[in-house]
Design a protein around this motif. Sequence first.
Motif, PDB file in Angstrom:
ATOM      1  N   GLY A  20      11.533   7.143   6.390  1.00 12.57           N
ATOM      2  CA  GLY A  20      11.378   5.673   6.263  1.00 12.57           C
ATOM      3  C   GLY A  20      11.779   5.170   4.915  1.00 12.57           C
ATOM      4  N   ALA A  21      11.828   3.930   4.708  1.00 16.46           N
ATOM      5  CA  ALA A  21      12.178   3.489   3.428  1.00 16.46           C
ATOM      6  C   ALA A  21      10.932   3.884   2.244  1.00 16.46           C
ATOM      7  CB  ALA A  21      12.496   1.961   3.262  1.00 16.46           C
ATOM      8  N   PHE A  22       9.991   4.232   2.541  1.00 11.06           N
ATOM      9  CA  PHE A  22       8.831   4.557   1.462  1.00 11.06           C
ATOM     10  C   PHE A  22       9.569   5.602   0.447  1.00 11.06           C
ATOM     11  CE2 PHE A  22       8.370   7.868   4.420  1.00 11.06           C
ATOM     12  CZ  PHE A  22       7.697   8.956   3.641  1.00 11.06           C
ATOM     13  N   TYR A  23      10.374   6.498   1.053  1.00  8.12           N
ATOM     14  CA  TYR A  23      10.656   7.809   0.291  1.00  8.12           C
ATOM     15  C   TYR A  23      11.568   7.276  -0.902  1.00  8.12           C
ATOM     16  CZ  TYR A  23      12.147  12.585  -0.221  1.00  8.12           C
ATOM     17  OH  TYR A  23      12.583  13.928  -0.951  1.00  8.12           O
ATOM     18  N   ASN A  24      12.435   6.103  -0.946  1.00  5.14           N
ATOM     19  CA  ASN A  24      12.965   5.950  -1.868  1.00  5.14           C
ATOM     20  C   ASN A  24      12.220   5.454  -2.990  1.00  5.14           C
ATOM     21  OD1 ASN A  24      15.479   6.135  -0.258  1.00  5.14           O
ATOM     22  ND2 ASN A  24      15.287   4.131   0.262  1.00  5.14           N
ATOM     23  N   GLU A  25      11.153   4.763  -2.958  1.00  4.23           N
ATOM     24  CA  GLU A  25      10.169   4.490  -3.918  1.00  4.23           C
ATOM     25  C   GLU A  25       9.248   5.484  -4.561  1.00  4.23           C
ATOM     26  OE1 GLU A  25       8.157   0.518  -3.053  1.00  4.23           O
ATOM     27  OE2 GLU A  25      10.194  -0.046  -2.251  1.00  4.23           O
ATOM     28  N   SER A  26       8.793   6.371  -3.483  1.00  2.00           N
ATOM     29  CA  SER A  26       7.787   7.455  -3.760  1.00  2.00           C
ATOM     30  C   SER A  26       8.267   8.592  -4.116  1.00  2.00           C
ATOM     31  CB  SER A  26       6.818   7.586  -2.646  1.00  2.00           C
ATOM     32  OG  SER A  26       7.236   8.035  -1.645  1.00  2.00           O
ATOM     33  N   GLY A  27       9.534   8.851  -3.743  1.00  2.00           N
ATOM     34  CA  GLY A  27      10.320  10.257  -4.141  1.00  2.00           C
ATOM     35  C   GLY A  27       9.726  11.343  -3.266  1.00  2.00           C
ATOM     36  N   GLY A  28       8.839  11.019  -2.182  1.00  2.00           N
ATOM     37  CA  GLY A  28       8.266  11.975  -1.429  1.00  2.00           C
ATOM     38  C   GLY A  28       6.927  12.366  -2.319  1.00  2.00           C
ATOM     39  N   ALA A  29       6.581  11.938  -3.121  1.00  2.00           N
ATOM     40  CA  ALA A  29       5.497  12.584  -4.056  1.00  2.00           C
ATOM     41  C   ALA A  29       4.038  11.926  -3.581  1.00  2.00           C
ATOM     42  CB  ALA A  29       5.751  12.353  -5.535  1.00  2.00           C
ATOM     43  N   TYR A  30       3.939  10.749  -2.908  1.00  2.00           N
ATOM     44  CA  TYR A  30       2.854  10.254  -2.559  1.00  2.00           C
ATOM     45  C   TYR A  30       3.166   9.465  -1.198  1.00  2.00           C
ATOM     46  CZ  TYR A  30       4.175   6.096  -4.758  1.00  2.00           C
ATOM     47  OH  TYR A  30       4.804   4.777  -5.147  1.00  2.00           O
ATOM     48  N   VAL A  31       2.081   9.053  -0.314  1.00  2.00           N
ATOM     49  CA  VAL A  31       2.183   8.309   0.754  1.00  2.00           C
ATOM     50  C   VAL A  31       0.655   7.649   0.796  1.00  2.00           C
ATOM     51  CG1 VAL A  31       3.611   9.577   2.092  1.00  2.00           C
ATOM     52  CG2 VAL A  31       1.187  10.026   2.362  1.00  2.00           C
ATOM     53  N   PHE A  32       0.514   6.323   1.241  1.00  2.00           N
ATOM     54  CA  PHE A  32      -0.429   5.687   1.710  1.00  2.00           C
ATOM     55  C   PHE A  32      -0.985   6.131   3.022  1.00  2.00           C
ATOM     56  CE2 PHE A  32       0.844   2.852  -1.669  1.00  2.00           C
ATOM     57  CZ  PHE A  32      -0.080   2.719  -2.433  1.00  2.00           C
ATOM     58  N   VAL A  33      -2.061   6.787   2.955  1.00  2.00           N
ATOM     59  CA  VAL A  33      -2.883   7.085   4.404  1.00  2.00           C
ATOM     60  C   VAL A  33      -3.730   6.134   4.961  1.00  2.00           C
ATOM     61  CG1 VAL A  33      -4.097   9.188   5.372  1.00  2.00           C
ATOM     62  CG2 VAL A  33      -2.386   9.509   3.470  1.00  2.00           C
ATOM     63  N   VAL A  34      -3.851   5.586   6.116  1.00  2.00           N
ATOM     64  CA  VAL A  34      -4.555   4.572   6.574  1.00  2.00           C
ATOM     65  C   VAL A  34      -5.747   5.251   7.250  1.00  2.00           C
ATOM     66  CG1 VAL A  34      -4.508   3.005   8.389  1.00  2.00           C
ATOM     67  CG2 VAL A  34      -2.487   3.268   7.565  1.00  2.00           C
ATOM     68  N   ALA A  35      -6.928   4.792   6.736  1.00  2.00           N
ATOM     69  CA  ALA A  35      -8.240   5.226   7.125  1.00  2.00           C
ATOM     70  C   ALA A  35      -8.453   5.102   8.714  1.00  2.00           C
ATOM     71  CB  ALA A  35      -9.308   4.419   6.420  1.00  2.00           C
ATOM     72  N   PRO A  36      -9.249   5.612   9.193  1.00  2.00           N
ATOM     73  CA  PRO A  36      -9.515   5.675  10.783  1.00  2.00           C
ATOM     74  C   PRO A  36      -9.776   4.448  11.389  1.00  2.00           C
ATOM     75  CG  PRO A  36     -10.580   7.890   9.915  1.00  2.00           C
ATOM     76  CD  PRO A  36     -10.080   6.936   8.667  1.00  2.00           C
ATOM     77  N   ASP A  37     -10.480   3.680  10.319  1.00  2.00           N
ATOM     78  CA  ASP A  37     -10.892   2.210  10.889  1.00  2.00           C
ATOM     79  C   ASP A  37      -9.706   1.221  10.773  1.00  2.00           C
ATOM     80  OD1 ASP A  37     -10.832   1.838   8.264  1.00  2.00           O
ATOM     81  OD2 ASP A  37     -12.812   1.296   7.992  1.00  2.00           O
ATOM     82  N   GLY A  38      -8.660   1.905  10.467  1.00  2.00           N
ATOM     83  CA  GLY A  38      -7.523   0.796  10.128  1.00  2.00           C
ATOM     84  C   GLY A  38      -7.705  -0.228   9.138  1.00  2.00           C
ATOM     85  N   ASN A  39      -8.761  -0.068   8.237  1.00  2.00           N
ATOM     86  CA  ASN A  39      -8.759  -1.574   7.474  1.00  2.00           C
ATOM     87  C   ASN A  39      -8.226  -1.218   5.872  1.00  2.00           C
ATOM     88  OD1 ASN A  39      -9.969  -2.829   9.461  1.00  2.00           O
ATOM     89  ND2 ASN A  39     -12.009  -2.224   8.849  1.00  2.00           N
ATOM     90  N   THR A  40      -8.269   0.261   5.837  1.00  2.00           N
ATOM     91  CA  THR A  40      -7.889   0.555   4.445  1.00  2.00           C
ATOM     92  C   THR A  40      -6.792   1.482   4.423  1.00  2.00           C
ATOM     93  OG1 THR A  40      -9.705   2.037   3.906  1.00  2.00           O
ATOM     94  CG2 THR A  40     -10.164  -0.219   3.203  1.00  2.00           C
ATOM     95  N   ALA A  41      -5.990   1.664   3.323  1.00  2.00           N
ATOM     96  CA  ALA A  41      -5.032   2.924   2.976  1.00  2.00           C
ATOM     97  C   ALA A  41      -5.157   3.304   1.661  1.00  2.00           C
ATOM     98  CB  ALA A  41      -3.711   2.195   3.405  1.00  2.00           C
ATOM     99  N   VAL A  42      -5.196   4.691   1.757  1.00  2.00           N
ATOM    100  CA  VAL A  42      -5.394   5.031   0.199  1.00  2.00           C
ATOM    101  C   VAL A  42      -4.255   5.915  -0.020  1.00  2.00           C
ATOM    102  CG1 VAL A  42      -6.839   6.562  -1.313  1.00  2.00           C
ATOM    103  CG2 VAL A  42      -7.925   5.293   0.487  1.00  2.00           C
TER     104      VAL A  42
END
Length: 441
Positions: free
Chosen positions: A372-394
């Motif tokens: 996805g396009a996220f790789y262009n901004e993060s460079g593959g160093a980090y991602v936002f992981v969605v919590a199981p309840d789907g209300n937050t992403a860290v």
Amino acid sequence: MNIASLKAASSATTDRAVSGSQMDKVVERRGLSRNVKIAIGAGAVLVLASLFWWFMPGAGSQTVTKNRLTISTVQTGRFEDFIPLRAKVTPLLTVYIDSIEGGRVDKVLVEDGTDVVAGQPIAMLSNAELQLSTLARQTEVEQQINNMRSQELALSQTRLANERAILDAQLALTTARRQYEREAPLAAKGYVSGKQFNDTTDNYQYQQRRLAVLQRSQASDERLQSGQLDQQKASMKSMSAGLGIARTNLDALNLKAPVTGKLSGFSIQIGQSLQRGERIGQIDSPGRNKLQAGVDEFYLGRVQVNQSASVDWNGKTFRAQVMKIYPQVQNGQFQVDLQFLGDEPQGVQRGQTLQAKLTLGDPAPAKLIPNGAFYNESGGAYVFVVAPDGNTAVKRRVRLGRRNPDFIEVLDGLDAGERVITSPYTGFADKDRLDLSNAKE
């Protein structure tokens, strides 16, 4: 009560108020004390501040609506290490035709697009200056040849003269020796006078010295004249080589096809003046083609010569391999040449674009997330992981590996089944936490 009595009462009351003899007693009102009021106000401010802090987004967080995000699930599978290429069909071998010597076009013997064979004349030029220069060189060479022949003749004559002189000296020496040998025993017995024998002895010694001088002179003349002759031969050889080059350049005015193939880019006209080294066309190899493709600079260190590739055409797959890499990067891409292995696609035209797939490594089991396009901004160093309840992403630090157009290999930091945001991180790349909202913006 009559009016007089009322007035009297009113007057008495007024007199008592004015006199101040008796003061009214102040009635004390009951209420909250000043300290209590301050405490209540402080408590209200504290409550409001607590509510504001609770509902206000943190400095490292941001609220984002879910409908603007793409959320993907980490999965396991086989990672295929390849990159797609848009390759252009070009001739396998191209030989450029340049004008070795400048000149005026006198004749054009073939047309652009003609199939030619090696050595076939294609055009004729004229250059008067080059022709005159060649004639001048030829004249110089001929003069040098004449000088060398004259030198050879003089050397031959000198050799003959020296040989005759030496023969005469040898004959004179032989005669003088014989005379000396006859008179020596007679002079010892007194039959020959001393003067005559002395003259015979002097003549014999003179002829010996004369022969030695002639021999040294002959050797010196031979050495000097031979050296001059060798120099003239070397000079003539050099001039002959120059004459050969001039004749070759003169012959180059008759342009010929260097190889067999299809002539293209050939658009000269009769009467046109060509400069030395000017490109006038090219000959493409017949039948055989190659592919030229641009590759993203991200893969510059991973593309190697002889790597395998495949080309799909009309339902068939054709094998190819990397033949040459051009490491210069322009507009974020570098170029590679692909050569077909075995049969080539039939019916393709030069300049046509084909879809190719360049294999960088063997397929292997791996954890995968969609590319996805996220790789262009993060460079593959980090991602936002969605919590199981789907209300937050860290935001989480990860280690990503190879990628192809469909998937990215996960090396560390994510487990299968977790969900990550794979859409662009524009606007919140600097945040640590996202509050995911279902409301539309």
